[in-house]
Scaffold this motif. Structure first.
Motif, short mmCIF file in Angstrom:
data_model
loop_
_atom_site.label_atom_id
_atom_site.label_comp_id
_atom_site.label_asym_id
_atom_site.label_seq_id
_atom_site.Cartn_x
_atom_site.Cartn_y
_atom_site.Cartn_z
N LEU A 29 0.83 -1.20 0.00
CA LEU A 29 0.00 0.00 0.00
C LEU A 29 0.88 1.26 0.00
O LEU A 29 0.51 2.27 -0.60
CB LEU A 29 -0.94 0.00 1.20
CG LEU A 29 -1.88 -1.21 1.31
CD1 LEU A 29 -2.86 -1.01 2.46
CD2 LEU A 29 -2.62 -1.43 0.00
N TYR A 30 2.01 1.22 0.69
CA TYR A 30 2.96 2.33 0.64
C TYR A 30 3.46 2.54 -0.79
O TYR A 30 3.51 3.67 -1.29
CB TYR A 30 4.13 2.06 1.58
CG TYR A 30 5.12 3.20 1.69
CD1 TYR A 30 4.97 4.19 2.65
CD2 TYR A 30 6.20 3.29 0.82
CE1 TYR A 30 5.88 5.24 2.76
CE2 TYR A 30 7.12 4.33 0.90
CZ TYR A 30 6.95 5.30 1.88
OH TYR A 30 7.85 6.35 1.96
N ALA A 31 3.82 1.42 -1.44
CA ALA A 31 4.26 1.52 -2.84
C ALA A 31 3.15 2.06 -3.73
O ALA A 31 3.42 2.79 -4.69
CB ALA A 31 4.73 0.16 -3.33
N MET A 32 1.89 1.74 -3.42
CA MET A 32 0.77 2.27 -4.19
C MET A 32 0.67 3.79 -4.02
O MET A 32 0.32 4.51 -4.96
CB MET A 32 -0.53 1.62 -3.75
CG MET A 32 -0.74 0.21 -4.30
SD MET A 32 -0.76 0.16 -6.11
CE MET A 32 -2.05 1.34 -6.49
N GLY A 33 0.96 4.30 -2.82
CA GLY A 33 1.00 5.75 -2.64
C GLY A 33 2.06 6.39 -3.51
O GLY A 33 1.83 7.44 -4.13
N CYS A 34 3.25 5.76 -3.57
CA CYS A 34 4.32 6.27 -4.44
C CYS A 34 3.91 6.20 -5.90
O CYS A 34 4.16 7.14 -6.68
CB CYS A 34 5.60 5.45 -4.22
SG CYS A 34 6.29 5.53 -2.55
N LEU A 35 3.27 5.09 -6.28
CA LEU A 35 2.85 4.92 -7.67
C LEU A 35 1.83 5.98 -8.07
O LEU A 35 1.95 6.62 -9.12
CB LEU A 35 2.27 3.52 -7.86
CG LEU A 35 1.65 3.22 -9.22
CD1 LEU A 35 2.72 3.16 -10.30
CD2 LEU A 35 0.86 1.92 -9.20
N LEU A 36 0.81 6.19 -7.24
CA LEU A 36 -0.23 7.15 -7.57
C LEU A 36 0.34 8.58 -7.62
O LEU A 36 -0.07 9.39 -8.46
CB LEU A 36 -1.36 7.04 -6.54
CG LEU A 36 -2.66 7.79 -6.86
CD1 LEU A 36 -3.17 7.42 -8.25
CD2 LEU A 36 -3.70 7.50 -5.81
N HIS A 37 1.27 8.87 -6.74
CA HIS A 37 1.95 10.18 -6.76
C HIS A 37 2.63 10.39 -8.11
O HIS A 37 2.52 11.47 -8.71
CB HIS A 37 2.97 10.24 -5.62
CG HIS A 37 3.60 11.58 -5.41
ND1 HIS A 37 4.53 12.12 -6.29
CD2 HIS A 37 3.44 12.51 -4.43
CE1 HIS A 37 4.92 13.30 -5.86
NE2 HIS A 37 4.28 13.57 -4.73
N GLU A 38 3.30 9.36 -8.61
CA GLU A 38 4.02 9.49 -9.88
C GLU A 38 3.06 9.55 -11.07
O GLU A 38 3.29 10.28 -12.03
CB GLU A 38 5.00 8.33 -10.06
CG GLU A 38 5.85 8.46 -11.31
CD GLU A 38 7.01 7.49 -11.35
OE1 GLU A 38 7.76 7.53 -12.33
OE2 GLU A 38 7.14 6.69 -10.41
N LEU A 39 1.95 8.79 -11.01
CA LEU A 39 0.99 8.84 -12.11
C LEU A 39 0.38 10.22 -12.26
O LEU A 39 0.05 10.66 -13.37
CB LEU A 39 -0.12 7.80 -11.87
CG LEU A 39 0.28 6.32 -11.92
CD1 LEU A 39 -0.93 5.44 -11.68
CD2 LEU A 39 0.93 5.97 -13.24
N LEU A 40 0.23 10.94 -11.15
CA LEU A 40 -0.42 12.25 -11.18
C LEU A 40 0.55 13.40 -11.43
O LEU A 40 0.15 14.44 -11.95
CB LEU A 40 -1.16 12.50 -9.86
CG LEU A 40 -2.40 11.63 -9.62
CD1 LEU A 40 -2.91 11.80 -8.20
CD2 LEU A 40 -3.49 11.97 -10.63
N ALA A 74 -5.33 13.40 -0.13
CA ALA A 74 -5.41 12.84 1.22
C ALA A 74 -5.20 11.33 1.20
O ALA A 74 -4.57 10.77 2.11
CB ALA A 74 -6.77 13.18 1.84
N VAL A 75 -5.71 10.65 0.18
CA VAL A 75 -5.50 9.19 0.06
C VAL A 75 -4.01 8.88 -0.10
O VAL A 75 -3.47 7.96 0.53
CB VAL A 75 -6.31 8.63 -1.13
CG1 VAL A 75 -5.97 7.15 -1.35
CG2 VAL A 75 -7.80 8.79 -0.88
N ILE A 76 -3.33 9.65 -0.93
CA ILE A 76 -1.90 9.43 -1.16
C ILE A 76 -1.10 9.65 0.12
O ILE A 76 -0.23 8.83 0.48
CB ILE A 76 -1.39 10.35 -2.28
CG1 ILE A 76 -2.10 10.03 -3.60
CG2 ILE A 76 0.12 10.22 -2.44
CD1 ILE A 76 -1.75 10.98 -4.73
N LEU A 77 -1.39 10.72 0.85
CA LEU A 77 -0.65 11.03 2.07
C LEU A 77 -0.85 9.94 3.12
O LEU A 77 0.09 9.60 3.85
CB LEU A 77 -1.08 12.39 2.60
CG LEU A 77 -0.65 13.60 1.75
CD1 LEU A 77 -1.21 14.88 2.34
CD2 LEU A 77 0.87 13.67 1.65
#
Length: 491
Positions: free
Chosen positions: A197-208, A247-250
């Protein structure tokens, strides 16, 4: 590379990429006659028997995953090598672009990024329920196969590498891509599903935003930020990002696993809610105001002249029983049966065969030649798929090459004969012969990646040529009748 065969079964055709865990190749499974992806693992696994056994155990566990967004693992094995056995993994071959390749064109829209993340979270929820943590979620491990569909690659491999590094170095050093490592992976602490889930936060940050949350001049600098630095808010890099998505990413990037979402399903639900909150005001603001209906002009009167008689007279020659019309009708029925029988195991062939059968029935009253063009193609393809004339079986032996080359020549001759056929709808038999000889030749000369593409292209081109040929013939027929003074409507 085309001469290398692993386990006497998997022919390596083309090298697709290389990373820290090994090299990936496009290959052909000679036994099941399908295209596969083969990953030859790094030599770090080759010199330790316990590491190889651990890798096979993890790969077999990942092979039990059954989800549309998870790339299927077909086989795992070892190839003898003078420097030690080379472990390899045989996976489903996935066509598409990785998210890393998509990001070369810039960040994704909010909707596309959230949809891709939700699809990955669906796959992670399934794997976590099966007790498997991916440990290496990153853009290059996610294939975008459609607008909202993905395939997650390399389940089970990262864990095998991490445990191997721990055994060989005794340090528990982090194995993976520094930009997506969770703090507990860097510390060597116990890892559970929340690392993904941490990696998903990093992934979504990069996609955006087009960049991961932490960057640095070295891997150590990046990992230090994962441990101690706060991520840069996505709204600072891209101001129009909805606050609910940020907020989801953070939350996903919490340093302590307890600060993150409890599971992938909860994070997915939060993303869906955030996207709904962000889109609702936009939908209300852009809703079009009701307008009065525009006045419509009165419809022209329908005239019933001799059109019906002319239409019946035009179709009458094709509706007469003949060997060509029977051959065309037989092709239509066989195409529908081939679609139902799933003789070609691809996602599109069934629909193509149904469309060809229906199109053949529709065009049969107009032209038996056109009906044979569209209906017999899938039938011949189904026969060629299940034939024994295969490069994977026969190899590049000169006699088989000669057979395939002569079949291609015969196909060209049959096509010329069909085109030169005189009279309305003639040349159906030559077209059937063309399809069987052409598809047999295609399935020998080309590998699995290109066979169906070439077949679909050939089917489209021949169908367009047949329609053009019939249309030109009809125009010439009408022009000839006009020159002789006969009414055109009675052609």
């Amino acid at each position: 590379m085309g001469d290398m065969v692993l386990g006497g079964r998997y022919e390596l055709v083309e090298k697709l990429g290389q990373g820290g865990m090994g090299t990936v190749h496009r290959g052909v499974d000679r036994r099941l006659r399908r295209t596969v992806a083969v990953k030859l693992l790094s030599s770090v696994l080759a010199h330790d028997p316990q590491s190889r056994a651990r890798f096979q155990r993890e790969a077999h566990a990942a092979a039990a995953l059954n989800h549309p967004a998870v790339a299927t693992i077909h086989d795992v094995g070892e190839e003898p090598h003078p420097d030690g056995p080379r472990p390899y993994l045989v996976m489903e071959y996935v066509q598409g672009a990785t998210l890393a390749e998509v990001l070369h064109d810039g960040p994704l829209s909010v909707v596309d990024a959230v949809n891709a993340a939700c699809a990955v979270l669906d796959a992670l929820r399934h794997s976590h329920e099966c007790g498997i943590v991916h440990r290496d979620i990153k853009p290059s491990n996610i294939m975008l196969t459609g607008p909202d569909t993905v395939k997650v690659l390399d389940f089970g491999i990262a864990k095998a590498f991490t445990e191997t590094a721990t055994r060989i170095t005794g340090s528990g050093a982090a194995i993976g891509t520094p930009a997506y490592l969770s703090p507990e992976q860097i510390n060597g602490s116990e890892i559970d599903h929340r690392a993904d889930l941490y990696a998903m936060g990093c992934l979504l940050h990069e996609l955006l935003t087009g960049q991961p949350p932490f960057r640095g001049e070295s891997s150590f600098a990046i990992m230090h930020q994962h441990l101690f630095a706060a991520p840069e808010p996505v709204s600072r890099l891209r101001p129009r990002i909805p606050p609910a998505v940020e907020a989801v990413i953070l939350r996903a990037l919490g340093k302590d696993p307890k600060e993150r979402y409890a599971d992938a399903g909860q994070m997915r639900a939060a993303l869906v809610d955030a996207l709904t909150q962000a889109s609702l005001p936009t939908l209300q603001a852009t809703a079009p105001a009701p307008t009065a209906p525009a006045p419509t002009a009165p419809a022209p009167p329908v005239t019933r002249t001799g059109g019906r008689t002319a239409l019946r007279d035009r179709f009458r020659p094709s509706l007469r029983p003949s060997a060509d019309s029977a051959l065309a009708l037989l092709g239509c029925l066989l195409a529908l049966l081939c679609a139902r029988g799933r003789l070609v195991d691809t996602a599109h062939f069934g629909w193509v065969a149904v469309a060809a059968g229906v199109a053949g029935l529709v065009t049969l009253p107009w032209s038996t030649r056109l009906a044979c063009v569209v209906s017999w193609g899938p039938v011949a393809e189904a026969v060629a798929v299940n034939s024994e004339l295969r490069r994977a079986y026969a190899g590049w032996h000169h006699s088989y090459v000669a057979i395939a080359a002569l079949l291609a020549l015969a196909a060209a001759c049959c096509l010329v004969s069909a085109a030169r056929g005189q009279g309305h709808g003639r040349g159906a038999g030559a077209l059937v012969a063309f399809w069987f000889s052409a598809t047999a030749s295609i399935w020998y000369f080309l590998d699995d990646l290109h066979k169906l593409f070439v077949f679909y292209l050939l089917l489209t081109l021949v169908a367009v040529a047949a329609v053009s040929w019939e249309a030109i013939g009809l125009v010439r027929h009408r022009a000839g009748q006009a020159d002789t003074g006969r009414p055109v409507d009675e052609a």
